[in-house]
Write an enzyme that holds these catalytic residues in place. Structure first.
Site, PDB file in Angstrom:
ATOM      1  N   THR A 194       0.866  -1.168   0.000  1.00 23.31           N
ATOM      2  CA  THR A 194       0.000   0.000   0.000  1.00 23.31           C
ATOM      3  C   THR A 194       0.897   1.209   0.000  1.00 23.31           C
ATOM      4  O   THR A 194       1.902   1.244   0.690  1.00 23.31           O
ATOM      5  CB  THR A 194      -0.893   0.093   1.248  1.00 23.31           C
ATOM      6  OG1 THR A 194      -1.835  -0.960   1.219  1.00 23.31           O
ATOM      7  CG2 THR A 194      -1.656   1.392   1.295  1.00 23.31           C
ATOM      8  N   LYS A 200      -8.342   1.964  -1.882  1.00 29.00           N
ATOM      9  CA  LYS A 200      -7.896   2.193  -0.511  1.00 29.00           C
ATOM     10  C   LYS A 200      -8.136   3.626  -0.046  1.00 29.00           C
ATOM     11  O   LYS A 200      -7.755   3.991   1.056  1.00 29.00           O
ATOM     12  CB  LYS A 200      -6.413   1.858  -0.399  1.00 29.00           C
ATOM     13  CG  LYS A 200      -6.089   0.433  -0.815  1.00 29.00           C
ATOM     14  CD  LYS A 200      -4.592   0.237  -0.888  1.00 29.00           C
ATOM     15  CE  LYS A 200      -4.246  -1.050  -1.589  1.00 29.00           C
ATOM     16  NZ  LYS A 200      -2.803  -1.176  -1.795  1.00 29.00           N
ATOM     17  N   GLY A 257      -7.609   7.358   3.590  1.00 29.48           N
ATOM     18  CA  GLY A 257      -6.917   6.259   2.937  1.00 29.48           C
ATOM     19  C   GLY A 257      -6.327   5.359   4.000  1.00 29.48           C
ATOM     20  O   GLY A 257      -6.014   5.815   5.095  1.00 29.48           O
ATOM     21  N   SER A 313       3.804   0.665   2.671  1.00 31.27           N
ATOM     22  CA  SER A 313       5.126   0.182   2.269  1.00 31.27           C
ATOM     23  C   SER A 313       5.862   1.156   1.364  1.00 31.27           C
ATOM     24  O   SER A 313       7.077   1.270   1.422  1.00 31.27           O
ATOM     25  CB  SER A 313       5.006  -1.180   1.587  1.00 31.27           C
ATOM     26  OG  SER A 313       4.138  -1.092   0.479  1.00 31.27           O
TER      27      SER A 313
END
Length: 180
Positions: free
Chosen positions: A7, A39, A52, A131
């Site tokens: 993500t 997301k 988000g 990430s």
């Protein structure tokens, strides 16, 4: 046991606009499970909050629902609603097990929420989680003082993050709020 990864969520405030974007990749180990997950979404009955998430999808949707309930309880008070959610998240036995982070924003404030009870407002109006969040954050910081508008900064920074982070793709969802 392999875990889900991936993500990149980025938020930028500039020129009276608030923009949050998220990539669409969901990975299990080294396999892309879904390339087009959403997301980022609008929250609250009036849609004047965008958010988000990074982390487990079911956990994030539970937190979005809880935040929407807090926004109903404290209308037009995103910070108060976020603090109340963070208190619940930290102290409630069920919520404590949820593994997610969130970026939420309205026209006035942008916040990062964590399961440790943090409600953080970035000084620069730029925030990134997930990430690839730090890659996108660094790119947005480099671009913020230039001529690009908020949405263009977010799109370029997300593209840069996708070049670097294997858990980030270019299938992004973008939500924008116009300032008050």
């Amino acid at each position: 046991m392999e875990s889900y990864h991936g993500t990149t969520i980025l938020g930028v405030k500039k020129g009276g606009k608030t923009v949050i974007a998220g990539d669409g990749q969901v990975s299990l180990g080294n396999t892309v499970i879904k390339p087009n997950a959403k997301k980022v979404r609008r929250l609250g009955a009036d849609g004047k909050v965008i958010g988000g998430f990074a982390g487990a999808t079911a956990d994030a949707f539970t937190l979005f629902e809880r935040l929407e309930a807090k926004l109903e309880q404290y209308p037009s008070q995103l910070t108060r609603a976020a603090v109340e959610l963070a208190k619940d998240w930290r102290t409630d036995r069920y919520l404590r097990r949820l593994e997610a982070m969130m970026i939420v924003a309205d026209a006035q404030v942008s916040l990062v929420l964590t399961g440790t009870g943090d409600v953080l407002e970035p000084e620069s109006g730029i925030m990134g989680i997930g990430s690839g969040g730090n890659y996108a954050l660094a790119a947005a910081r480099a671009l913020i003082d230039g001529p690009l508008e908020a949405e263009a900064i977010v799109r370029k920074a997300m593209d840069i993050a996708a070049d670097i982070c294997v858990y980030t793709n270019r299938n992004i969802t973008v939500e924008t709020l116009q300032g008050a």
